[in-house]
Scaffold this motif. Sequence first.
Motif, mmCIF file in Angstrom:
data_model
loop_
_atom_site.group_PDB
_atom_site.id
_atom_site.type_symbol
_atom_site.label_atom_id
_atom_site.label_comp_id
_atom_site.label_asym_id
_atom_site.label_seq_id
_atom_site.Cartn_x
_atom_site.Cartn_y
_atom_site.Cartn_z
ATOM 1 N N ARG A 1 -6.081 -5.766 -0.015
ATOM 2 C CA ARG A 1 -6.110 -7.226 0.099
ATOM 3 C C ARG A 1 -6.804 -7.846 -1.123
ATOM 4 O O ARG A 1 -6.320 -8.805 -1.714
ATOM 5 C CB ARG A 1 -6.854 -7.615 1.384
ATOM 6 C CG ARG A 1 -6.980 -9.123 1.592
ATOM 7 C CD ARG A 1 -7.811 -9.414 2.835
ATOM 8 N NE ARG A 1 -8.729 -10.509 2.595
ATOM 9 C CZ ARG A 1 -9.925 -10.398 2.045
ATOM 10 N NH1 ARG A 1 -10.381 -9.220 1.649
ATOM 11 N NH2 ARG A 1 -10.684 -11.467 1.860
ATOM 12 N N THR B 1 -8.270 1.501 1.034
ATOM 13 C CA THR B 1 -8.407 0.851 2.328
ATOM 14 C C THR B 1 -7.604 -0.446 2.314
ATOM 15 O O THR B 1 -7.270 -0.991 1.265
ATOM 16 C CB THR B 1 -9.872 0.504 2.614
ATOM 17 O OG1 THR B 1 -10.302 -0.455 1.642
ATOM 18 C CG2 THR B 1 -10.760 1.734 2.519
ATOM 19 N N GLN B 2 -7.321 -0.957 3.534
ATOM 20 C CA GLN B 2 -6.640 -2.252 3.655
ATOM 21 C C GLN B 2 -7.410 -3.337 2.914
ATOM 22 O O GLN B 2 -6.832 -4.220 2.291
ATOM 23 C CB GLN B 2 -6.505 -2.624 5.146
ATOM 24 C CG GLN B 2 -5.465 -1.795 5.888
ATOM 25 C CD GLN B 2 -4.088 -1.879 5.246
ATOM 26 O OE1 GLN B 2 -3.595 -2.968 4.968
ATOM 27 N NE2 GLN B 2 -3.475 -0.747 4.979
ATOM 28 N N GLY C 1 0.833 -1.200 0.000
ATOM 29 C CA GLY C 1 0.000 0.000 0.000
ATOM 30 C C GLY C 1 0.867 1.248 0.000
ATOM 31 O O GLY C 1 2.074 1.182 0.209
#
Lengths: 410, 410
Positions: B22, B17-18, A15
């Motif tokens: 993912r 966002t995480q 990220g």
Amino acid sequence: MRAGSPQGPPTPRGGRTQEEIRRSNLGALLRHVHLNGPVSRSALAGRMGLNRSTIMALTAELTAAGLVREELPADTRRAGRPSLVVRPESGRVYVLAFDVRVDRLVAARVGLGGVILDRREAVRRRQADADLDDVVGVLAEFGRELRREADPGSVCAGVGAAYCGMIRPADGTVRYGPYMGWVDQAFGDELAAGLGLPVAVGNEAHLGALAEHERGAGVGFDNLVYLHGDVGVGGGIIVGGRLLGGDGGYGCELGHMVVNPYDGRPCMCGSRGCLEAEVGEHALIDAAGRSGELTGREGVRAVVAAAGRGDEAAAEALERIGDWLGIGVANLINLFNPGLVIFGGMLRDVYPGSAEHVRRRVEANVLLISRERVRLRVSALGDDATLIGAAELAFSSLMTSPLEALAHLR
Amino acid sequence: MRAGSPQGPPTPRGGRTQEEIRRSNLGALLRHVHLNGPVSRSALAGRMGLNRSTIMALTAELTAAGLVREELPADTRRAGRPSLVVRPESGRVYVLAFDVRVDRLVAARVGLGGVILDRREAVRRRQADADLDDVVGVLAEFGRELRREADPGSVCAGVGAAYCGMIRPADGTVRYGPYMGWVDQAFGDELAAGLGLPVAVGNEAHLGALAEHERGAGVGFDNLVYLHGDVGVGGGIIVGGRLLGGDGGYGCELGHMVVNPYDGRPCMCGSRGCLEAEVGEHALIDAAGRSGELTGREGVRAVVAAAGRGDEAAAEALERIGDWLGIGVANLINLFNPGLVIFGGMLRDVYPGSAEHVRRRVEANVLLISRERVRLRVSALGDDATLIGAAELAFSSLMTSPLEALAHLR
């Protein structure tokens, strides 16, 4: 194709950090006001998809760095608290832009917002072989003058150069510059040495296309073809919002598309029937029966003016050029399905008088579906398109991470 | 150009966002093993720029979903704990791929990893106008059969179709399909209705180019031109790693590039001297003096075989085609500066016998610098390139967010 491209997302490399996001947002905001001019904070928030407090923090940083300023809008009659307007601050930083054209050398100091603050030009003797040292010498002296006369508080944020030939992107070497007789000349490195500053070099038609895409006739078009005529015909093609570079950065050589394979005029590249051989300056002037008279842009304009006065040979020459140009443009529309085709350089002068023949070819040779939405227009930036493109190239590191670039310059 | 493109970064719309990261990582990992086959966890970590514990967590999720499996490598002689190998699990999900060719209808069930698990074909009568309902009827019945015979525990993750004509990406409408006499036929919607599943449709040459780029002769080339010959000649062009779509998705129509403007053969599009009119199946068979004999791929192969046996007319026909093909290829190299040109469809058969003439034109008509690194090759996937491209199109939503796509299918 529906539902996303089968290319899939790029391979993620983890990220982004908050710091990277902030830097990228600063660059995007600066770039926005640089290209679009004054804009309100609230409009910026909407266009960038960020909230107003983030915009406020970003503009505060850019204001502190002297890159933008904020002020009340001129029209404050609407009810409620007006949103401050963010403007580029063109006195704080500038870039140097150079343009090595077939017939002249141009240099300019360009401020944020794309304002040409000062310029120098030297007319070149055509046809003669040019010496690298002489060309670099003139440009470097122009550059030093432009810097000396800049506001003492301002800094140079980059240097860009447009050259009428094939350029190796990595180091600005002119691989092939037929109009000056250059092969593998270290133009980028020599100009950098002469100025004492790093220099980015691009092909003139590539840079003209970028300039038209960002500030000219091509704003809002993600797929466009720019044809740049002079003695030769170069091209810059925007595909999906980005310049088509190809494997080595040598793409878009539309002037060497063969349109007349068995009966074509000889081309400088050694081939025959290339688009540039059929529609370039010499083809037009020869077809009008005016060889040996004026050359260059003046020669082209003399033919166009004569056609306007009813000179039949001149009018027929424009029609002949229009027919060949139309075949080339038709091929480009079939290949690129562009929203827009732009005629620049001397083709800006030629197109109005040959448009009917160009359009006739487009109708005859382009698939109906590929031409249902395409527009044909002349360059909006005129002869400065390539110079403005060179300035945008020079601004690119500032637009990528403004504060880091600035810190590096101090 | 040096130091980043003047295009600058895309406008950021806040950070990811995480959860988004993912999902994107899961897709990228699945896509990697889907395209490249079995690979060790440590190699995945290196190629994706992620640490090994992240890779372990991602593969665990994909394994639980039945999309990959992990096993010990065959060769474990090296010292230390071996890195587990991740393989695509081709029994769990499949896609349906359809290919509407000039001469046949093809359907296949394709598993993860690109394995063709089962297929059906119906030969079409050429030249006859085709009825949309008939074509969709045959394909939908093939699709139902392929699904009935699939492993009961497996699910269909998408449907893709290649069509020999111009396709509107948004809904799979055939805007122009000259070989079936189709104009604005709702092929995508009708096939979706017949199958009870959403269908993505693409132009056959676009999909052939993607397939060659991802799994064929074009792996590792970010800039390539794929020419797909049949009765006509289509194209798929990869620019900077992405398919050139253009403004409406109708780009790459290289078969309608005019190469012979004043003496050209008539083309189905209504124009003359288009590349496809000069090098397509009819041009070859006519030039070999074999009109009225075999047509289609058989007719083409008969000419190639005859030339191989020393038949002069056939050999000269291949040379003639090679000359026109060479002009077209030269123009494409000047425009795109590709690393690779791929000859697919019937041009895969034609190219070896005409290569000398193609290369001669490339040498005569392409700028030295644009051709210094380009390679010319035949398709590696052969006649299945378009079918495999349709399968990749069908897999695209699974590759974008694997678990969500799978959950949606249950």
